[in-house]
Enzyme design. Sequence first.
Site, short mmCIF file in Angstrom:
data_model
loop_
_atom_site.label_atom_id
_atom_site.label_comp_id
_atom_site.label_asym_id
_atom_site.label_seq_id
_atom_site.Cartn_x
_atom_site.Cartn_y
_atom_site.Cartn_z
CG HIS A 168 -7.35 1.26 -6.41
ND1 HIS A 168 -6.83 0.90 -7.64
CD2 HIS A 168 -8.17 0.25 -6.04
CE1 HIS A 168 -7.34 -0.27 -8.00
NE2 HIS A 168 -8.14 -0.70 -7.04
CG HIS B 170 -5.70 -8.44 -6.09
ND1 HIS B 170 -5.72 -7.32 -5.27
CD2 HIS B 170 -6.51 -8.15 -7.14
CE1 HIS B 170 -6.51 -6.40 -5.83
NE2 HIS B 170 -6.99 -6.88 -6.95
NE ARG C 98 -13.60 -8.36 -10.77
CZ ARG C 98 -13.31 -7.23 -10.12
NH1 ARG C 98 -12.69 -6.27 -10.72
NH2 ARG C 98 -13.63 -7.08 -8.86
CG HIS D 265 -10.26 -8.34 -7.38
ND1 HIS D 265 -9.66 -7.44 -8.25
CD2 HIS D 265 -10.87 -9.26 -8.18
CE1 HIS D 265 -9.91 -7.82 -9.50
NE2 HIS D 265 -10.65 -8.91 -9.48
CG ASN E 213 -7.03 -6.44 -10.99
OD1 ASN E 213 -6.95 -6.10 -9.81
ND2 ASN E 213 -7.98 -5.99 -11.78
CG HIS E 214 -5.75 -1.97 -10.95
ND1 HIS E 214 -6.12 -0.98 -11.84
CD2 HIS E 214 -6.90 -2.56 -10.55
CE1 HIS E 214 -7.44 -0.96 -11.95
NE2 HIS E 214 -7.94 -1.90 -11.18
CG ASP F 77 -4.25 1.75 -12.46
OD1 ASP F 77 -3.46 2.59 -12.92
OD2 ASP F 77 -4.40 0.61 -12.92
NE ARG F 78 -11.09 2.51 -11.29
CZ ARG F 78 -11.49 1.24 -11.28
NH1 ARG F 78 -11.40 0.53 -10.19
NH2 ARG F 78 -12.01 0.72 -12.36
CG ASP G 64 -8.15 -3.36 -4.08
OD1 ASP G 64 -7.78 -4.45 -3.61
OD2 ASP G 64 -8.74 -3.24 -5.17
CG ASP H 244 -5.84 -3.80 -7.40
OD1 ASP H 244 -5.02 -4.37 -8.14
OD2 ASP H 244 -7.07 -3.83 -7.60
#
Lengths: 615, 384
Positions: free
Chosen positions: B54, B221, B268, B295, B112-113, B83-84, B52, B80
């Site tokens: 991010h 992922h 989740r 992940h 998944n993001h 995001d964030r 990831d 990923d």
Amino acid sequence: MASSSASTTGSSTPQQSLMSQSQLQSQLEPIDISSHNFTTPSKRIHNQQDVDYFLTSPAYKLITTFILHLNASVSPLDHSTNALRNPAHYTLVSETTNVSPAVQNIIDLIHALDSLITQAPPDAGPRRFGNVAFRKWHDLVASSVPTLLDQHLPPYIASHPTAKSELLPYLLGSFGSAQRLDYGTGHELSFAAFLCCLWVLGGFEPGRDEIALTLRCFDAYFHLVRRLVLTYTLEPAGSHGVWGLDDHAFLPYVFGSAQLTTYPPSSSSGEAAAAAEVNAPKMVDPAVASALEDVPKPGDVVTSLVVERERVRNLYFGAVGFIYDVKTGPFWEHSPILYDISGVQGGWGKINKGMLKMYNAEVLGKFPVVQHFPFGSIFNWGAPSHSNHNTTAATTQHQSNINNSNSSSSTSRGIPDTAAPTSAPTTRAPWATATNNSSPASLSNTGATTRAPWAATGTPSSSVSITTSSSTPSTRAPWAKPPAPDNVMTTKPGEQPLTTAPWAAPQVPLYPTSAGMSAAHHPPPPRQLSGEDTVAPWKLGGEGGAEAVPPPPVTEANLGPKRTSSPDSRLAASLDGEEAEKRRGSLGTGGVRVAETGDLSLGRKGSVVKGENNE
Amino acid sequence: MMSDLDYAISQLRACKPIPEPAVRELCYKARELLIEESNVQIVDAPVTICGDIHGQFHDLMELFRVGGDVPETNYLFMGDFVDRGFYSLESFLLLLCLKVRYPDRITLIRGNHESRQITTVYGFYDECLRKYGSANVWRHCCEVFDYLALGALVVGAGSSISDTDEIEVEVVGQFGEVISRMKRPEPSTTATAIGGPPGSGASGSAAGTKGVNNGAVLCVHGGLSPLVDSVDKIRLLDRKQEVPHEGAMCDLLWSDPDEIDGWGLSPRGAGFLFGADIVKHFNHINNLSLIARAHQLVMEGFKEMFDSSIVTVWSAPNYCYRCGNVAAILELGEERSGAGVPWSATDRTTVVRPGPGRRYRVFEAAPQDSRGMPAKKPVADYFL
């Protein structure tokens, strides 16, 4: 969020959503404990429609009234008269604050819970993030709270046969999730609800206890929470990373900005200066003038020295100070929302008003946040538990459109329509229907289809067996409590922090997911799942729902700060026809409600929040 | 003269967003490229596998500094990207530029993001709005997401990361210093638990595998799906869509390994938990020596589980500015001895496929130099 949550007042006028002064007062009027029928609070919010209903419920009125009341009580600017009181009397350390025994008792209760941390030291062993020793602390709290309540609540409450059982869930829900090892604004809300319960049971004295409750009791609570977060490395519930207001907290920003409000909200620095001018002649007291100079500016949150100085005096800076403690890197980078707010020109009153609106939309209006808020006799749901009733008709219609598309897409993938639970005791993913609460799940794998096994309503079968200590695919709201004690999903220490699926709640699935659908045809995201803060208003225009119609581009022109029309009216104006009507109605509830009541609390038209005059 | 693409790369390397028309053009080219890729891309070793990101752009630059630049180093990113963090846009667009510029030197698979729904909740949507004033760029990026591969299969990885010794696992710090080494056990060694590399800070998580290498490494992922019993099943999926809420494609991006038997429900709300037996069985029937996935935050940057049959690689140091974790990337070398047998999905002669030689490079967050302070943006409507 504001608008999608919306809605009930599709046919009502904005005035109807305004609470009159008498309503405000009656909301916080003590109830007669001797004749009151207490109930053990239970979960009522199972889906977004329930949130929409919640926003019209007596419980919603009560909690917002309570928060607005406390908010107004700690503002140096008297909202009813616009008179300025000495800001020095509204700090966390003001000696003028009257801490009554009733409030001190609650502070002592918090300290008692704090001291339990030493009995549950963090585990030293390998872990991924959250520390499992938090569960031990939580257990200690659960076992000691009944006794502690006896010690710290007024005897007439503590000795009441059923009152405590109604209070308990709110207090126990205030300190994060033992299951997921996280903490968020839903837990914070739970603590506010606990205090609110005590308030309506007459545990505090109006006109005397507001300031101490907000600036001492809440502060003690925030300190405990921060210690928990640090000690057990609690994950922010539903972390939005840098794009949330704050990883864990919201109310410190509400009350903290109120503490610093010395002139009415203005929309420009010019007005702000003018307002300050207008106020100036009234300040006959040189002590007030001097204290006024000590009030930090919104822009000071980026100055660590000022933050260090002010964090002991102000809740807003206290929260910002904690961010400085736990985060490394530039403030504007890890906290861009707070950074932007620090540039607001309209003063702290403006920020306070914005915080109230944002709290309404992003906390009270968010399904993942409020879904586990329990309802009883004090926080009264006020209606049948399910949302298919008249008052939510407007939303329900809107929602059902989405639900229909959901179910049709589901159906196309072979999920029986019966899959959607309507009265499940716990909130679950709409597709997660096979498992029931009690029995260990052992589900059939349907093999060739792309269905997740749990979507099957099938009986146990051999090919794939799902073994889990919890049979409930519980809702992912990170602070969500386990549905039932005997049904706790055993979360390994290594599972935090994680991204949870937003649809893991029976929230409306956002996109048709049928295979083969072209990317270009995905509708823009509905607003329910918008991020924690700034998203919602902008996305409104894009929520047409019709596939293949891209949302109208949002331009600088209609995003700009100089716009004169309200965001709501702009957004409503950008829609047309029936949809617009729905929106306007919905905005009347979700977007405007607190704004309006916020205006009330800011003294418009002489409306006064009760207790304010007692100052 | 510098091409538009090279110019975009130079802009993005400086952490500057590129204009919206350039994004549209880039995304269009990327889609044309990605549509040709298989759901499970075959990647030849040597390759450096990353977890990831991010939106931690400066840490991504640190990753390239530690692991080597593109195209010199062959990279595989396991999703990923967004995001964030504050720089999801710059991070993803840079990776995408590099993909278009050097398609055979960088592989991007979907996390998944990389999803409309998730990015609306976890920040990327807000970021695009903030940086461009409209959602157009977000929309362009989301269309690319739909074309990203779901996994990759690394073939031809060597059994040792060293020319001389049979080193199976090596942990290297961010300045290239060797933190720990573990020799491959003799083939005769019984399958007793083997301690992790001493002093690696990896909490004994690199347990080592025995024997010699031949299996491929599946990169995905999240993890496995109860609906996918073979790599070929992944190839049959129609991936060009938003990540569904359920089903094989969803699971591959959402699942997590866990200390359980069989399958478990994921906290989740999407994907599953899966235990050691699931991984070992899957690896065996697919002739895999290792599953690499991302992940999940791991404080030490990587974590091997289930007798090194699966590893979590996490490449976002000090996640969210506060987690205090280090990041890692996983280098798989190429087979040097010539003894390697080409991967075959049907050759299951060995009971347990031994893992390839693995070098983990561990690194910390990029130093916070003076990144300047930007102008404050207009606030959300609440504050107007």
